[in-house]
Design an enzyme around this catalytic site. Structure first.
Site, short mmCIF file in Angstrom:
data_model
loop_
_atom_site.label_atom_id
_atom_site.label_comp_id
_atom_site.label_asym_id
_atom_site.label_seq_id
_atom_site.Cartn_x
_atom_site.Cartn_y
_atom_site.Cartn_z
N ASP A 166 0.87 -1.16 0.00
CA ASP A 166 0.00 0.00 0.00
C ASP A 166 0.93 1.24 0.00
O ASP A 166 2.10 1.13 0.37
CB ASP A 166 -0.84 -0.03 1.29
N ASP A 222 -0.10 5.08 0.95
CA ASP A 222 -0.31 5.98 2.11
C ASP A 222 -0.23 5.20 3.42
O ASP A 222 -0.94 4.21 3.61
CB ASP A 222 -1.69 6.63 2.04
O1 M1P Z 1 -4.32 4.74 0.39
C1 M1P Z 1 -4.97 5.04 1.61
C2 M1P Z 1 -6.00 6.14 1.40
O2 M1P Z 1 -5.35 7.37 1.14
C3 M1P Z 1 -6.20 8.44 1.03
O3 M1P Z 1 -6.95 8.56 2.22
P1 M1P Z 1 -7.04 9.87 3.13
O4 M1P Z 1 -6.98 11.05 2.21
O5 M1P Z 1 -8.31 9.70 3.87
O6 M1P Z 1 -5.84 9.82 4.05
C4 M1P Z 1 -7.19 8.25 -0.09
O7 M1P Z 1 -6.54 8.30 -1.33
C5 M1P Z 1 -7.91 6.94 0.07
O8 M1P Z 1 -8.69 6.69 -1.07
C6 M1P Z 1 -6.95 5.83 0.26
O9 M1P Z 1 -7.63 4.63 0.53
#
Ligand code: M1P
Length: 198
Positions: free
Chosen positions: A8, A10
């Site tokens: 993943d 983020d």
């Molecule tokens: O990849 C994890 C998440 O990152 C973002 O989430 P947030 O902006 O809430 O931190 C989004 O791109 C979300 O779609 C994604 O799952």
């Protein structure tokens, strides 16, 4: 091929919605040259490119944006699963936005990514400080989990999950990041698969 890795973005390879850190890039770029790995993110490819340098994306054997609803191999799109959100779901989200007790609204609250929706009360146009503030608010009041629960109860063929810090990812049921495992089984040859996500 023995092992493949899926990461993943983020919260795993980078801080939420931010570029990879220098230290981790130094480590990961070396590791990436010696291993077979894929990337998955709730974000679209454009956003992933803001977080990871091109040379790292080019080292990946494939990239699954939009929760695995798209796959790019060597910058060529292999599939795209479309999702047309029902009108009553969009109205429900607009109501949630109107009725929340959280007052800061920054814009881009319902982001249609073509194959999924991303819903955020504070809005995707928020600054890092506003992101942190909403994250803390949500940790205290559990707003996102209660909205996600309501969606999951009302729409049996739709799935809402808390992806990152400020938003909810909404897809057809089962079309979330876990689908990269079944895609991996169909498309790639390996003996072991390791999936790292927060
Ligand atoms: O990849 C994890 C998440 O990152 C973002 O989430 P947030 O902006 O809430 O931190 C989004 O791109 C979300 O779609 C994604 O799952």
């Amino acid at each position: 091929m023995e092992k493949i890795y899926i990461f993943d973005v983020d919260g795993t390879l980078t801080p939420s919605r931010r570029p990879i850190t220098e230290d981790f890039e130094a480590f990961f770029s070396k590791w990436a040259k010696e291993n077979t790995f894929y990337l998955v993110s709730g974000s679209n490819l454009e956003k992933i490119k803001e977080q990871l340098p091109n040379y790292i994306l080019n080292l990946a054997a494939g990239v699954f944006p939009c929760g695995g609803n798209q796959l790019f191999i060597n910058d060529t799109q292999k599939y795209n699963r479309e999702f047309k959100p029902p009108e009553d779901l969009l109205n429900f989200l607009k109501e949630k936005l109107k009725n929340t007790n959280y007052t800061t609204k920054t814009g881009n609250h319902i982001e249609d990514r073509g194959s999924m929706l991303n819903f955020s009360i504070v809005g995707r146009d928020c600054s890092l400080e506003q992101r942190q503030d909403y994250f803390e608010y949500d940790n205290n009041v559990g707003e996102r989990s209660s909205i996600a629960e309501e969606i999951n109860a009302k729409w049996k063929n739709i799935e809402a999950v808390i992806g990152g810090q400020i938003s909810i990812d909404i897809t057809p049921k089962g079309m979330n990041k876990s689908q990269v495992l079944s895609e991996g089984k169909k498309r790639f040859s390996y003996q072991s698969i390791y999936f790292y996500r927060r």
